[in-house]
Design a protein around this motif. Structure first.
Motif, PDB file in Angstrom:
ATOM      1  N   VAL A   3     -43.965  25.743  13.785  1.00 21.39           N
ATOM      2  CA  VAL A   3     -44.615  24.239  13.255  1.00 21.39           C
ATOM      3  C   VAL A   3     -44.426  23.488  14.602  1.00 21.39           C
ATOM      4  CG1 VAL A   3     -44.199  22.253  12.068  1.00 21.39           C
ATOM      5  CG2 VAL A   3     -44.019  24.563  11.087  1.00 21.39           C
ATOM      6  N   GLU A   4     -43.334  23.446  15.322  1.00 20.57           N
ATOM      7  CA  GLU A   4     -43.250  22.623  16.557  1.00 20.57           C
ATOM      8  C   GLU A   4     -44.119  22.949  17.796  1.00 20.57           C
ATOM      9  OE1 GLU A   4     -38.951  22.428  16.800  1.00 20.57           O
ATOM     10  OE2 GLU A   4     -38.890  20.601  15.662  1.00 20.57           O
ATOM     11  N   GLN A   5     -44.749  24.199  17.718  1.00 17.12           N
ATOM     12  CA  GLN A   5     -45.545  24.568  18.672  1.00 17.12           C
ATOM     13  C   GLN A   5     -46.958  23.871  18.704  1.00 17.12           C
ATOM     14  OE1 GLN A   5     -46.051  28.626  18.857  1.00 17.12           O
ATOM     15  NE2 GLN A   5     -44.014  29.210  19.037  1.00 17.12           N
ATOM     16  N   GLU A   6     -47.308  23.331  17.634  1.00 11.20           N
ATOM     17  CA  GLU A   6     -48.614  22.635  17.216  1.00 11.20           C
ATOM     18  C   GLU A   6     -48.552  21.085  18.155  1.00 11.20           C
ATOM     19  OE1 GLU A   6     -51.164  23.960  16.053  1.00 11.20           O
ATOM     20  OE2 GLU A   6     -50.036  25.988  15.849  1.00 11.20           O
ATOM     21  N   GLN A   7     -49.464  20.500  18.900  1.00 14.00           N
ATOM     22  CA  GLN A   7     -49.141  19.484  19.429  1.00 14.00           C
ATOM     23  C   GLN A   7     -49.367  18.249  18.625  1.00 14.00           C
ATOM     24  OE1 GLN A   7     -48.672  18.876  22.571  1.00 14.00           O
ATOM     25  NE2 GLN A   7     -48.278  20.970  22.692  1.00 14.00           N
ATOM     26  N   TRP A   8     -49.796  18.415  17.544  1.00 13.81           N
ATOM     27  CA  TRP A   8     -50.272  17.299  16.476  1.00 13.81           C
ATOM     28  C   TRP A   8     -49.100  17.125  15.574  1.00 13.81           C
ATOM     29  CZ3 TRP A   8     -50.002  19.221  11.311  1.00 13.81           C
ATOM     30  CH2 TRP A   8     -50.311  20.646  11.135  1.00 13.81           C
ATOM     31  N   ILE A   9     -48.052  18.107  15.679  1.00 15.17           N
ATOM     32  CA  ILE A   9     -46.892  17.866  14.940  1.00 15.17           C
ATOM     33  C   ILE A   9     -45.819  17.247  15.825  1.00 15.17           C
ATOM     34  CG2 ILE A   9     -44.991  19.128  13.951  1.00 15.17           C
ATOM     35  CD1 ILE A   9     -46.804  21.016  12.734  1.00 15.17           C
ATOM     36  N   THR A  10     -45.133  15.875  15.240  1.00 15.55           N
ATOM     37  CA  THR A  10     -44.496  15.183  16.402  1.00 15.55           C
ATOM     38  C   THR A  10     -43.088  15.481  16.127  1.00 15.55           C
ATOM     39  OG1 THR A  10     -44.352  13.420  14.752  1.00 15.55           O
ATOM     40  CG2 THR A  10     -46.218  13.364  16.497  1.00 15.55           C
ATOM     41  N   ASP A  11     -42.722  16.028  15.053  1.00 17.57           N
ATOM     42  CA  ASP A  11     -41.369  16.422  14.513  1.00 17.57           C
ATOM     43  C   ASP A  11     -41.335  17.225  13.374  1.00 17.57           C
ATOM     44  OD1 ASP A  11     -38.556  16.530  15.085  1.00 17.57           O
ATOM     45  OD2 ASP A  11     -38.433  14.470  14.387  1.00 17.57           O
ATOM     46  N   ALA A  12     -39.911  18.061  13.315  1.00 18.24           N
ATOM     47  CA  ALA A  12     -39.735  18.542  12.204  1.00 18.24           C
ATOM     48  C   ALA A  12     -38.418  19.015  11.893  1.00 18.24           C
ATOM     49  CB  ALA A  12     -40.595  20.005  12.289  1.00 18.24           C
ATOM     50  N   ALA A  13     -37.818  18.666  10.600  1.00 17.09           N
ATOM     51  CA  ALA A  13     -36.547  18.923  10.394  1.00 17.09           C
ATOM     52  C   ALA A  13     -36.325  19.664   8.961  1.00 17.09           C
ATOM     53  CB  ALA A  13     -35.939  17.330  10.125  1.00 17.09           C
ATOM     54  N   ILE A  14     -35.116  20.487   9.021  1.00 19.13           N
ATOM     55  CA  ILE A  14     -34.704  21.310   7.929  1.00 19.13           C
ATOM     56  C   ILE A  14     -33.918  20.344   6.983  1.00 19.13           C
ATOM     57  CG2 ILE A  14     -33.796  23.421   6.953  1.00 19.13           C
ATOM     58  CD1 ILE A  14     -34.388  24.511   9.999  1.00 19.13           C
ATOM     59  N   TYR A  15     -34.315  20.658   5.795  1.00 21.92           N
ATOM     60  CA  TYR A  15     -33.334  19.855   4.611  1.00 21.92           C
ATOM     61  C   TYR A  15     -33.422  20.902   3.591  1.00 21.92           C
ATOM     62  CZ  TYR A  15     -34.517  15.317   6.707  1.00 21.92           C
ATOM     63  OH  TYR A  15     -34.588  14.277   7.527  1.00 21.92           O
ATOM     64  N   GLY A  16     -32.326  21.641   3.566  1.00 16.36           N
ATOM     65  CA  GLY A  16     -32.115  22.722   2.672  1.00 16.36           C
ATOM     66  C   GLY A  16     -32.808  23.684   2.819  1.00 16.36           C
ATOM     67  N   ASN A  17     -33.786  24.241   1.675  1.00 15.18           N
ATOM     68  CA  ASN A  17     -34.881  24.899   1.641  1.00 15.18           C
ATOM     69  C   ASN A  17     -36.265  24.534   2.003  1.00 15.18           C
ATOM     70  OD1 ASN A  17     -33.138  27.201   0.764  1.00 15.18           O
ATOM     71  ND2 ASN A  17     -33.679  26.574  -1.521  1.00 15.18           N
ATOM     72  N   ASN A  18     -36.566  23.303   2.578  1.00 16.25           N
ATOM     73  CA  ASN A  18     -37.522  22.735   2.687  1.00 16.25           C
ATOM     74  C   ASN A  18     -37.535  22.164   4.112  1.00 16.25           C
ATOM     75  OD1 ASN A  18     -38.166  22.396   0.188  1.00 16.25           O
ATOM     76  ND2 ASN A  18     -36.912  20.474  -0.093  1.00 16.25           N
ATOM     77  N   PRO A  63     -31.123  12.559  19.610  1.00 18.19           N
ATOM     78  CA  PRO A  63     -31.134  12.313  20.918  1.00 18.19           C
ATOM     79  C   PRO A  63     -32.775  12.198  21.343  1.00 18.19           C
ATOM     80  CG  PRO A  63     -29.296  13.805  20.644  1.00 18.19           C
ATOM     81  CD  PRO A  63     -30.439  13.645  19.311  1.00 18.19           C
ATOM     82  N   LYS A  64     -33.080  11.151  21.995  1.00 20.99           N
ATOM     83  CA  LYS A  64     -34.340  10.958  22.429  1.00 20.99           C
ATOM     84  C   LYS A  64     -35.088  11.994  22.993  1.00 20.99           C
ATOM     85  CE  LYS A  64     -34.762   6.801  20.890  1.00 20.99           C
ATOM     86  NZ  LYS A  64     -35.401   6.703  19.555  1.00 20.99           N
ATOM     87  N   GLY A  65     -34.308  12.875  23.661  1.00 17.97           N
ATOM     88  CA  GLY A  65     -34.974  14.276  24.327  1.00 17.97           C
ATOM     89  C   GLY A  65     -35.403  15.283  23.210  1.00 17.97           C
ATOM     90  N   ASN A  66     -35.078  15.217  22.111  1.00 23.19           N
ATOM     91  CA  ASN A  66     -35.429  16.024  20.624  1.00 23.19           C
ATOM     92  C   ASN A  66     -36.917  15.620  20.225  1.00 23.19           C
ATOM     93  OD1 ASN A  66     -33.349  17.582  21.364  1.00 23.19           O
ATOM     94  ND2 ASN A  66     -32.079  16.841  19.477  1.00 23.19           N
ATOM     95  N   ASP A  67     -37.337  14.396  20.739  1.00 16.96           N
ATOM     96  CA  ASP A  67     -38.570  13.740  20.008  1.00 16.96           C
ATOM     97  C   ASP A  67     -39.671  13.901  21.369  1.00 16.96           C
ATOM     98  OD1 ASP A  67     -40.573  12.343  18.919  1.00 16.96           O
ATOM     99  OD2 ASP A  67     -39.395  10.678  18.632  1.00 16.96           O
ATOM    100  N   ARG A  68     -40.678  14.916  20.820  1.00 14.90           N
ATOM    101  CA  ARG A  68     -41.871  15.115  21.651  1.00 14.90           C
ATOM    102  C   ARG A  68     -42.711  13.818  22.012  1.00 14.90           C
ATOM    103  NH1 ARG A  68     -45.159  20.042  19.898  1.00 14.90           N
ATOM    104  NH2 ARG A  68     -44.601  19.416  17.684  1.00 14.90           N
ATOM    105  N   ASN A  69     -42.444  12.814  21.226  1.00 16.56           N
ATOM    106  CA  ASN A  69     -43.171  11.511  21.765  1.00 16.56           C
ATOM    107  C   ASN A  69     -42.220  10.469  22.488  1.00 16.56           C
ATOM    108  OD1 ASN A  69     -45.320  12.290  20.526  1.00 16.56           O
ATOM    109  ND2 ASN A  69     -44.916  11.543  18.606  1.00 16.56           N
ATOM    110  N   ALA A  70     -41.046  10.845  22.843  1.00 13.10           N
ATOM    111  CA  ALA A  70     -40.300   9.942  23.761  1.00 13.10           C
ATOM    112  C   ALA A  70     -40.610  10.184  25.146  1.00 13.10           C
ATOM    113  CB  ALA A  70     -39.060  10.506  23.300  1.00 13.10           C
TER     114      ALA A  70
END
Length: 70
Positions: A3-18, A63-70
């Protein structure tokens, strides 16, 4: 991460099974479905939703380094 390899995805986070995906595209549900199918993932459900308070908290406390738009 697929998911995070796609340029249009700015962030992704795991919440349990989601996985919560933050996207900048006109049709994120279709685009995300295309990405998953392209990577041989067929058993999924995509729901477009507004960010929750938890989503905002997690995004803002990373941390700001984890956000691709920072």
């Amino acid at each position: 991460n697929i998911v995070e390899q796609e340029q249009w995805i700015t962030d992704a986070a795991i919440y349990g099974n989601n996985v919560h995906v933050y996207a900048e595209t006109d049709s994120p549900v279709k685009a995300l479905g295309d990405v998953l199918r392209r990577n041989s993932i067929e058993d999924f459900k995509i729901v477009k939703a507004a960010p929750t308070l938890e989503d905002v908290f997690v995004k803002e406390t990373r941390p700001k380094g984890n956000d691709r738009n920072a």
